[in-house]
Motif scaffolding. Structure first.
Motif, PDB file in Angstrom:
ATOM      1  N   ASP A 110      51.514  16.899  85.078  1.00  0.00           N
ATOM      2  CA  ASP A 110      52.795  17.265  84.605  1.00  0.00           C
ATOM      3  C   ASP A 110      52.841  16.676  83.269  1.00  0.00           C
ATOM      4  N   ALA A 111      52.535  15.337  83.100  1.00  0.00           N
ATOM      5  CA  ALA A 111      52.841  14.464  81.937  1.00  0.00           C
ATOM      6  C   ALA A 111      51.846  15.164  80.643  1.00  0.00           C
ATOM      7  N   LEU A 112      50.528  15.507  81.100  1.00  0.00           N
ATOM      8  CA  LEU A 112      49.609  15.870  80.362  1.00  0.00           C
ATOM      9  C   LEU A 112      49.950  17.319  79.819  1.00  0.00           C
ATOM     10  N   LEU A 113      50.326  18.163  80.708  1.00  0.00           N
ATOM     11  CA  LEU A 113      50.731  19.790  80.506  1.00  0.00           C
ATOM     12  C   LEU A 113      51.850  19.460  79.504  1.00  0.00           C
ATOM     13  N   LEU A 114      52.876  18.851  79.409  1.00  0.00           N
ATOM     14  CA  LEU A 114      53.864  18.652  78.601  1.00  0.00           C
ATOM     15  C   LEU A 114      53.514  18.358  77.134  1.00  0.00           C
ATOM     16  N   GLU A 115      52.456  17.196  77.146  1.00  0.00           N
ATOM     17  CA  GLU A 115      51.882  16.950  76.103  1.00  0.00           C
ATOM     18  C   GLU A 115      51.109  17.831  75.340  1.00  0.00           C
ATOM     19  N   ALA A 116      50.497  18.566  76.191  1.00  0.00           N
ATOM     20  CA  ALA A 116      49.497  19.831  75.516  1.00  0.00           C
ATOM     21  C   ALA A 116      50.379  20.810  75.260  1.00  0.00           C
ATOM     22  N   GLY A 117      51.570  21.121  75.685  1.00  0.00           N
ATOM     23  CA  GLY A 117      52.594  22.050  75.280  1.00  0.00           C
ATOM     24  C   GLY A 117      52.351  23.302  76.216  1.00  0.00           C
ATOM     25  N   SER A 118      52.268  22.802  77.551  1.00  0.00           N
ATOM     26  CA  SER A 118      52.286  23.653  78.711  1.00  0.00           C
ATOM     27  C   SER A 118      53.101  23.260  79.963  1.00  0.00           C
ATOM     28  N   ASP A 119      52.898  23.798  80.979  1.00  0.00           N
ATOM     29  CA  ASP A 119      53.870  23.394  82.041  1.00  0.00           C
ATOM     30  C   ASP A 119      53.206  24.162  83.416  1.00  0.00           C
ATOM     31  N   CYS A 166      49.039  12.000  91.147  1.00  0.00           N
ATOM     32  CA  CYS A 166      48.175  13.088  90.464  1.00  0.00           C
ATOM     33  C   CYS A 166      49.074  14.194  89.925  1.00  0.00           C
ATOM     34  N   LEU A 167      49.920  14.740  90.520  1.00  0.00           N
ATOM     35  CA  LEU A 167      50.450  15.834  89.959  1.00  0.00           C
ATOM     36  C   LEU A 167      51.529  15.573  88.992  1.00  0.00           C
ATOM     37  N   ALA A 168      52.178  14.424  89.104  1.00  0.00           N
ATOM     38  CA  ALA A 168      53.065  13.738  88.273  1.00  0.00           C
ATOM     39  C   ALA A 168      52.295  13.503  86.665  1.00  0.00           C
ATOM     40  N   ARG A 169      51.062  13.189  86.967  1.00  0.00           N
ATOM     41  CA  ARG A 169      50.112  12.866  85.799  1.00  0.00           C
ATOM     42  C   ARG A 169      49.737  14.221  85.256  1.00  0.00           C
ATOM     43  N   CYS A 209      41.219  16.738  81.831  1.00  0.00           N
ATOM     44  CA  CYS A 209      40.330  16.172  82.613  1.00  0.00           C
ATOM     45  C   CYS A 209      40.901  15.654  84.191  1.00  0.00           C
ATOM     46  N   GLY A 210      39.875  15.438  85.056  1.00  0.00           N
ATOM     47  CA  GLY A 210      40.431  15.281  86.587  1.00  0.00           C
ATOM     48  C   GLY A 210      41.275  14.163  86.654  1.00  0.00           C
ATOM     49  N   GLN A 211      42.303  14.674  87.016  1.00  0.00           N
ATOM     50  CA  GLN A 211      43.363  13.294  87.491  1.00  0.00           C
ATOM     51  C   GLN A 211      43.334  13.026  88.842  1.00  0.00           C
ATOM     52  N   VAL A 212      43.491  11.592  89.232  1.00  0.00           N
ATOM     53  CA  VAL A 212      43.697  10.994  90.382  1.00  0.00           C
ATOM     54  C   VAL A 212      45.084  10.254  90.440  1.00  0.00           C
ATOM     55  N   GLY A 213      45.623   9.851  91.645  1.00  0.00           N
ATOM     56  CA  GLY A 213      46.771   9.377  91.768  1.00  0.00           C
ATOM     57  C   GLY A 213      46.702   7.924  92.530  1.00  0.00           C
ATOM     58  N   ASP A 214      47.756   7.107  92.223  1.00  0.00           N
ATOM     59  CA  ASP A 214      47.773   5.850  93.131  1.00  0.00           C
ATOM     60  C   ASP A 214      48.496   6.184  94.598  1.00  0.00           C
ATOM     61  N   GLY A 215      48.244   5.454  95.431  1.00  0.00           N
ATOM     62  CA  GLY A 215      48.884   5.245  96.815  1.00  0.00           C
ATOM     63  C   GLY A 215      47.941   5.262  97.938  1.00  0.00           C
ATOM     64  N   GLU A 216      48.576   5.040  99.111  1.00  0.00           N
ATOM     65  CA  GLU A 216      47.558   4.787 100.169  1.00  0.00           C
ATOM     66  C   GLU A 216      47.125   6.148 100.906  1.00  0.00           C
ATOM     67  N   THR A 217      47.976   6.954 100.925  1.00  0.00           N
ATOM     68  CA  THR A 217      48.020   8.422 101.764  1.00  0.00           C
ATOM     69  C   THR A 217      47.377   9.299 100.736  1.00  0.00           C
ATOM     70  N   VAL A 218      46.935  10.413 101.226  1.00  0.00           N
ATOM     71  CA  VAL A 218      46.714  11.634 100.350  1.00  0.00           C
ATOM     72  C   VAL A 218      47.965  12.051  99.967  1.00  0.00           C
ATOM     73  N   ALA A 219      48.941  12.372 100.610  1.00  0.00           N
ATOM     74  CA  ALA A 219      50.260  12.652 100.137  1.00  0.00           C
ATOM     75  C   ALA A 219      50.538  11.937  98.906  1.00  0.00           C
ATOM     76  N   GLU A 220      50.764  10.505  99.030  1.00  0.00           N
ATOM     77  CA  GLU A 220      50.846   9.664  97.901  1.00  0.00           C
ATOM     78  C   GLU A 220      50.185   9.982  96.568  1.00  0.00           C
ATOM     79  N   GLN A 221      48.767  10.006  96.955  1.00  0.00           N
ATOM     80  CA  GLN A 221      47.913  10.199  95.672  1.00  0.00           C
ATOM     81  C   GLN A 221      48.097  11.742  95.201  1.00  0.00           C
ATOM     82  N   THR A 222      48.429  12.612  96.090  1.00  0.00           N
ATOM     83  CA  THR A 222      48.412  13.934  95.513  1.00  0.00           C
ATOM     84  C   THR A 222      49.563  14.006  94.557  1.00  0.00           C
ATOM     85  N   ALA A 223      50.844  13.514  95.172  1.00  0.00           N
ATOM     86  CA  ALA A 223      52.054  13.538  94.424  1.00  0.00           C
ATOM     87  C   ALA A 223      51.881  12.651  93.051  1.00  0.00           C
TER      88      ALA A 223
END
Length: 114
Positions: free
Chosen positions: A45-54, A40-43, A24-38
């Protein structure tokens, strides 16, 4: 067989079918686009790992920005995150996101590792 993980009334965070994981669509915390993107991508990563992917198995990514003026800032984080030689098919567009504070949302489809 379809497998759904973290399923609620509205959506599942992960749906697996025929060797493919749909996140599903992932969003992230933070004030800047860079913080939110980082974040979001960490989330992702976690979902991909759980799904058996990377990251190396991502087939497609769709990126929504609240403002296309943030394209370069988001891409700086994205480019550092995607493994060299494994860039997925990707689209990026501007959209009004679910909450005013959100600047980026990323939707990922990935092959499940065999």
């Amino acid at each position: 067989m379809i497998e759904r993980l973290h399923t609620g009334q509205r959506m599942s965070k992960i749906v697996k079918h025929n060797g493919v994981a749909y996140l599903c669509g992932q969003v992230g915390d933070g004030e800047t686009v860079a913080e939110q993107t980082a974040d979001c991508l960490a989330r992702v990563d976690a979902l991909l790992l759980e799904a058996g992917s990377d990251r190396e198995h991502i087939l497609q990514a769709i990126v929504w920005l609240a403002d296309m003026a943030d394209f370069a800032e988001m891409n700086a984080v994205w480019d550092a995150w995607v493994p060299e030689g494994h860039a997925p098919a990707r689209a990026c567009g501007e959209a009004k996101l679910a909450r005013q504070a959100l600047k980026v949302e990323i939707i990922v489809t990935a092959a499940i590792k065999e």
